[in-house]
Design a protein around this motif. Sequence first.
Motif, PDB file in Angstrom:
ATOM      1  N   ALA A  14      19.431  70.940 -16.084  1.00 21.75           N
ATOM      2  CA  ALA A  14      18.810  71.709 -15.656  1.00 21.75           C
ATOM      3  C   ALA A  14      17.180  71.949 -15.774  1.00 21.75           C
ATOM      4  O   ALA A  14      17.267  70.927 -17.148  1.00 21.75           O
ATOM      5  CB  ALA A  14      19.737  73.142 -16.348  1.00 21.75           C
ATOM      6  N   PHE A  15      16.671  72.215 -15.736  1.00 22.61           N
ATOM      7  CA  PHE A  15      15.039  72.104 -15.975  1.00 22.61           C
ATOM      8  C   PHE A  15      14.783  73.652 -15.608  1.00 22.61           C
ATOM      9  O   PHE A  15      15.623  74.751 -15.126  1.00 22.61           O
ATOM     10  CB  PHE A  15      14.363  71.551 -14.353  1.00 22.61           C
ATOM     11  N   PRO A  16      13.223  73.882 -16.669  1.00 29.66           N
ATOM     12  CA  PRO A  16      13.272  75.587 -16.023  1.00 29.66           C
ATOM     13  C   PRO A  16      11.795  75.629 -15.003  1.00 29.66           C
ATOM     14  O   PRO A  16      11.902  76.807 -15.167  1.00 29.66           O
ATOM     15  CB  PRO A  16      12.076  75.231 -17.360  1.00 29.66           C
ATOM     16  N   SER A  17      12.126  74.807 -13.948  1.00 29.00           N
ATOM     17  CA  SER A  17      11.606  75.281 -13.001  1.00 29.00           C
ATOM     18  C   SER A  17      12.150  74.775 -11.264  1.00 29.00           C
ATOM     19  O   SER A  17      12.482  73.676 -12.072  1.00 29.00           O
ATOM     20  CB  SER A  17       9.851  76.038 -12.434  1.00 29.00           C
ATOM     21  N   GLY A  18      11.892  74.873 -10.148  1.00 26.71           N
ATOM     22  CA  GLY A  18      12.463  73.908  -9.286  1.00 26.71           C
ATOM     23  C   GLY A  18      11.151  72.683  -9.165  1.00 26.71           C
ATOM     24  O   GLY A  18      11.593  71.847  -8.834  1.00 26.71           O
ATOM     25  N   MET A  19      10.436  72.881  -9.139  1.00 32.57           N
ATOM     26  CA  MET A  19       9.009  72.260  -8.751  1.00 32.57           C
ATOM     27  C   MET A  19       9.597  71.328 -10.504  1.00 32.57           C
ATOM     28  O   MET A  19       9.079  69.930  -9.989  1.00 32.57           O
ATOM     29  CB  MET A  19       7.618  72.914  -8.535  1.00 32.57           C
ATOM     30  N   SER A  20       9.686  71.674 -11.620  1.00 32.26           N
ATOM     31  CA  SER A  20       9.789  70.871 -12.475  1.00 32.26           C
ATOM     32  C   SER A  20      11.096  69.523 -12.350  1.00 32.26           C
ATOM     33  O   SER A  20      11.566  69.141 -12.624  1.00 32.26           O
ATOM     34  CB  SER A  20       9.636  71.216 -13.869  1.00 32.26           C
ATOM     35  N   SER A 151      16.758  87.888  -9.701  1.00 29.93           N
ATOM     36  CA  SER A 151      15.233  88.053  -9.378  1.00 29.93           C
ATOM     37  C   SER A 151      14.655  88.112 -10.985  1.00 29.93           C
ATOM     38  O   SER A 151      13.704  88.756 -11.486  1.00 29.93           O
ATOM     39  CB  SER A 151      14.323  89.108  -8.467  1.00 29.93           C
ATOM     40  N   ASP A 152      15.364  87.455 -12.197  1.00 28.57           N
ATOM     41  CA  ASP A 152      15.966  87.870 -13.446  1.00 28.57           C
ATOM     42  C   ASP A 152      15.601  85.881 -14.044  1.00 28.57           C
ATOM     43  O   ASP A 152      15.159  86.265 -15.699  1.00 28.57           O
ATOM     44  CB  ASP A 152      16.365  88.439 -14.732  1.00 28.57           C
ATOM     45  N   LEU A 153      14.960  85.068 -13.756  1.00 28.33           N
ATOM     46  CA  LEU A 153      15.073  83.860 -14.465  1.00 28.33           C
ATOM     47  C   LEU A 153      14.631  82.764 -12.942  1.00 28.33           C
ATOM     48  O   LEU A 153      14.008  83.210 -12.482  1.00 28.33           O
ATOM     49  CB  LEU A 153      16.348  83.676 -14.145  1.00 28.33           C
ATOM     50  N   VAL A 154      13.864  81.799 -14.022  1.00 32.61           N
ATOM     51  CA  VAL A 154      12.949  80.531 -13.077  1.00 32.61           C
ATOM     52  C   VAL A 154      13.842  79.582 -13.561  1.00 32.61           C
ATOM     53  O   VAL A 154      14.196  78.981 -14.899  1.00 32.61           O
ATOM     54  CB  VAL A 154      11.920  80.751 -13.303  1.00 32.61           C
ATOM     55  N   ALA A 155      14.638  78.801 -13.181  1.00 34.43           N
ATOM     56  CA  ALA A 155      15.401  77.081 -13.570  1.00 34.43           C
ATOM     57  C   ALA A 155      15.150  76.701 -12.099  1.00 34.43           C
ATOM     58  O   ALA A 155      14.982  76.702 -10.492  1.00 34.43           O
ATOM     59  CB  ALA A 155      16.541  77.979 -13.368  1.00 34.43           C
ATOM     60  N   ILE A 180      15.133  73.846 -20.380  1.00 36.90           N
ATOM     61  CA  ILE A 180      15.429  74.906 -19.336  1.00 36.90           C
ATOM     62  C   ILE A 180      15.536  75.477 -21.216  1.00 36.90           C
ATOM     63  O   ILE A 180      16.660  74.593 -22.002  1.00 36.90           O
ATOM     64  CB  ILE A 180      16.489  74.704 -18.972  1.00 36.90           C
ATOM     65  N   SER A 181      15.518  76.676 -20.912  1.00 36.94           N
ATOM     66  CA  SER A 181      15.595  77.403 -22.188  1.00 36.94           C
ATOM     67  C   SER A 181      17.180  77.568 -22.759  1.00 36.94           C
ATOM     68  O   SER A 181      17.801  78.099 -21.213  1.00 36.94           O
ATOM     69  CB  SER A 181      14.535  78.617 -22.896  1.00 36.94           C
ATOM     70  N   PRO A 182      17.488  78.152 -23.760  1.00 42.29           N
ATOM     71  CA  PRO A 182      18.864  78.796 -23.724  1.00 42.29           C
ATOM     72  C   PRO A 182      19.473  79.580 -23.345  1.00 42.29           C
ATOM     73  O   PRO A 182      20.457  79.619 -22.511  1.00 42.29           O
ATOM     74  CB  PRO A 182      19.341  78.951 -25.275  1.00 42.29           C
ATOM     75  N   ASP A 183      18.643  81.091 -23.341  1.00 44.51           N
ATOM     76  CA  ASP A 183      18.266  82.318 -22.688  1.00 44.51           C
ATOM     77  C   ASP A 183      18.490  82.295 -21.164  1.00 44.51           C
ATOM     78  O   ASP A 183      20.286  82.750 -20.911  1.00 44.51           O
ATOM     79  CB  ASP A 183      17.397  83.299 -22.794  1.00 44.51           C
ATOM     80  N   THR A 184      17.982  81.550 -20.410  1.00 36.67           N
ATOM     81  CA  THR A 184      17.634  81.054 -18.970  1.00 36.67           C
ATOM     82  C   THR A 184      19.065  80.505 -18.616  1.00 36.67           C
ATOM     83  O   THR A 184      19.646  80.552 -17.439  1.00 36.67           O
ATOM     84  CB  THR A 184      16.810  80.345 -18.906  1.00 36.67           C
ATOM     85  N   ALA A 185      19.342  79.127 -19.632  1.00 36.51           N
ATOM     86  CA  ALA A 185      20.609  78.504 -19.082  1.00 36.51           C
ATOM     87  C   ALA A 185      21.789  79.493 -19.092  1.00 36.51           C
ATOM     88  O   ALA A 185      22.416  79.624 -17.815  1.00 36.51           O
ATOM     89  CB  ALA A 185      21.171  77.607 -19.640  1.00 36.51           C
TER      90      ALA A 185
END
Length: 342
Positions: A14-20, A151-155, A180-185
């Motif tokens: 997992a990454f912090p955004s699709g582009m990353s 619509s509440d996360l970016v990953a 990716i951040s723990p909260d987003t995960a």
Amino acid sequence: KLVSLERGSNYCNAFPSGMSAISTTIMALVPTGGHIMYTNPVYGGTYFFLTTVCPDRLNVTSQGVDTSNPDKLRRAIEEAPRLDVLYLECPANPTLSITDIALATSLAKAKNPDCLIMVDNTFMGPVFQSPFLFGADIVLYSATKFIGGHSDLVAGLVLTKDKTLMSKINTYRTILGPVISPDTAWMLTRSVETVWLRMERQADKAQKVASALAAHPRVSRLVFPGYYSSETSSAARDVKTELWERQCSGTGSMISIVVRPNTRKAAFTVLNGMKIAHLAVSLGSTETLVEHPRSMTHSDMTEEDLDACGIEEGMLRISIGLESSKDIARDLLSALDMIHDE
């Protein structure tokens, strides 16, 4: 959980955004001096990375091709001096054209057995398309969209069959730091539990909305996977229908329309007239989202490339949510009624 969703995959990161996810994967796997062939059109951020960052900073060349056209793809691959990556976006954003992944893989591997097949599967998701089953080496997602779904996360996500490929990606992920951040995960694990339910329900609603839109006099063209009645010949309809039935298990919930007249003013009239649907560049959420690709998600593309790949002034991309299909259709049809001849 994510590996269990994607048929044919063995590893996921997992990454912090699709582009990353996209940029890290390409930097990890494409050699200096390499060549990438990509679906044209492709998401605007991916287009900018491939056409600007890759040649300017990485000494990697790129070439956009209508990969949904077998003849054009075959000719482009044969004429390419080298081919390190075939990057497919399927369906393409925002034209929703579908590439035959198995055929594309066969052509690319014949050119170079070590060519990597990367597929951005964001629009169909693991629910309606399984690229690994058709030869893909890597599957990528903007998990911000359908997999996140609220619509509440970016990953972003990268999945592979091969451990060596994922190890190389992991090395660059560690050094470059897109973690990716723990909260987003945690939020993603929540969303994964309902992704099948949401996407199937959204697809069902999208089919009803598409039928309503297709009959409106202000819609000159409607593109929706599995819905090919606007094709000028029965042969073209048959070919596209056969591919969709063979490769996809559903329609998904993305619709693109071109309004009449085919102008930015007419398109903006629809956007300004919506009451339920939201104007937003994102997609795949529980609410219906509409955007104007030429001035929003694909604004980084040159005018020449926009015209060449069919991203028209009057095109709108619609992501159907979980509202009542009757309410969504009524909202969009009312907005279309506001268009006047120029």
